[in-house]
Design an enzyme around this catalytic site. Structure first.
Site, short mmCIF file in Angstrom:
data_model
loop_
_atom_site.label_atom_id
_atom_site.label_comp_id
_atom_site.label_asym_id
_atom_site.label_seq_id
_atom_site.Cartn_x
_atom_site.Cartn_y
_atom_site.Cartn_z
N TYR A 55 -10.89 18.74 29.94
CA TYR A 55 -11.62 18.98 31.18
C TYR A 55 -12.23 20.36 31.32
O TYR A 55 -13.14 20.54 32.13
CB TYR A 55 -10.71 18.70 32.40
CG TYR A 55 -10.62 17.23 32.68
CD1 TYR A 55 -11.52 16.62 33.54
CD2 TYR A 55 -9.65 16.44 32.08
CE1 TYR A 55 -11.47 15.26 33.78
CE2 TYR A 55 -9.58 15.09 32.32
CZ TYR A 55 -10.50 14.50 33.17
OH TYR A 55 -10.44 13.16 33.41
N GLY A 57 -14.66 23.01 30.68
CA GLY A 57 -15.99 23.00 30.08
C GLY A 57 -16.78 21.87 30.71
O GLY A 57 -16.38 21.29 31.72
N GLY A 59 -18.46 18.17 31.22
CA GLY A 59 -18.24 16.76 30.88
C GLY A 59 -16.81 16.34 30.70
O GLY A 59 -16.50 15.62 29.76
N HIS A 75 -10.54 21.33 39.37
CA HIS A 75 -11.74 22.15 39.62
C HIS A 75 -12.99 21.29 39.55
O HIS A 75 -13.90 21.43 40.39
CB HIS A 75 -11.79 23.30 38.60
CG HIS A 75 -12.89 24.27 38.83
ND1 HIS A 75 -14.01 24.31 38.03
CD2 HIS A 75 -13.06 25.23 39.77
CE1 HIS A 75 -14.81 25.26 38.47
NE2 HIS A 75 -14.26 25.85 39.52
N ASP A 76 -13.05 20.40 38.57
CA ASP A 76 -14.20 19.47 38.49
C ASP A 76 -14.30 18.63 39.76
O ASP A 76 -15.40 18.43 40.30
CB ASP A 76 -14.06 18.54 37.28
CG ASP A 76 -14.29 19.24 35.95
OD1 ASP A 76 -14.64 20.44 35.94
OD2 ASP A 76 -14.13 18.58 34.90
N ASP A 119 -13.14 27.99 42.94
CA ASP A 119 -12.96 28.88 41.79
C ASP A 119 -11.68 29.69 41.88
O ASP A 119 -10.96 29.86 40.89
CB ASP A 119 -14.17 29.80 41.64
CG ASP A 119 -15.42 29.06 41.19
OD1 ASP A 119 -15.34 27.85 40.88
OD2 ASP A 119 -16.49 29.70 41.13
#
Length: 145
Positions: A55, A57, A59, A75-76, A119
């Site tokens: 996860y 990075g 995609g 975070h995504d 963040d």
């Protein structure tokens, strides 16, 4: 000193002087990297998390490999929630400080606050779990499908 060396030195100096008037592009990714460094007390650079597990990075998908990867998964999801609010999290910049207890947000707009919080939570999450080098540039991408 040879004239050719002087010309090169002069060219570098002129380039640096010219570039000093150009403000740097304030990209969210750069800010996120600084927040990560602040949260982990400058022990690990932010770019170490750019291609970690399934996860961290671009995609992300599949099963997270460890707790750090779960931080990236969360975070995504947080960025997805920001987009649902009409924010552009990868391009939203914000104001933050690196205090004695880690990073914190000090920003004005709804999107800035939301993205900065995403963040900071991720950076604090990274700092609370061990970093496993074997998951950096993770090669077993079958697990990430």
């Amino acid at each position: 000193m040879h004239p050719a060396h002087l010309l090169v030195l002069l060219g570098v100096c002129v380039s640096l002087l010219g570039a000093s008037d150009i403000p740097p592009l304030p990209l969210n990714l750069v800010q996120f990297s600084y927040l990560i460094r602040c949260a982990n007390k400058y022990k690990r650079p932010g770019w170490h998390y750019a291609n970690y597990g399934c996860y961290c990075g671009s995609g992300g998908r599949g099963t997270p490999v460890d707790d750090v990867d779960r931080c990236c998964q969360a975070h995504d999801k947080c960025y997805e929630d920001a987009e649902k609010l009409g924010c552009y999290p990868k391009w939203t910049t914000y104001y933050y400080y690196c205090g004695a207890n880690g990073p914190y947000c000090k920003t004005r707009t709804k999107c800035q606050r939301f993205v900065c919080n995403c963040d900071v939570v991720a950076a604090d999450c990274f700092a609370s779990y061990p970093y496993n080098r074997r998951y950096w540039f993770y090669s077993n991408k079958k697990r990430c499908r």
